[in-house]
Scaffold this motif. Structure first.
Motif: not given
Length: 101
Positions: A77, A80-81
């Motif tokens: 996560g 990807n952010i």
């Protein structure tokens, strides 16, 4: 695909102009974590020879269960952010591959 087969995919994206260095740094850090995951067999990173902002990542997991564990890993996560604003597409394009037998 049968459950005992490897799960193989190609992730593709294009770094925004000027963000190539930051993208490469993020990828190298992420690769270290992914390669330590149980069931990860390969995480190979490439840029296209004629377009160095184009990135291709070949990922191979032992099976579907290993791939699902990868998707749930805590480092995915944040990666990807951090990557999203640095690439033209906003997210990786994933292509799942089957072996030619």
């Amino acid at each position: 695909m049968r459950s005992h087969e490897n799960k193989t995919l190609l992730a593709e994206f294009t770094a925004r102009e000027g963000a190539e260095g930051e993208v490469a740094h993020l990828l190298r850090e992420y690769a270290r974590e992914v390669r330590e995951e149980v069931g990860n067999l390969a995480f190979e990173m490439y840029t296209k020879a004629t377009s160095p902002r184009a990135y291709w990542i070949l990922e191979v997991y032992q099976d579907e269960a290993a791939f699902q564990r990868h998707l749930q890993a805590p480092h995915g996560g944040p990666f990807n952010i951090a990557l999203a604003p640095l690439i033209e597409e906003g997210a990786s394009r994933l292509t799942f591959l089957d072996p030619l037998t």
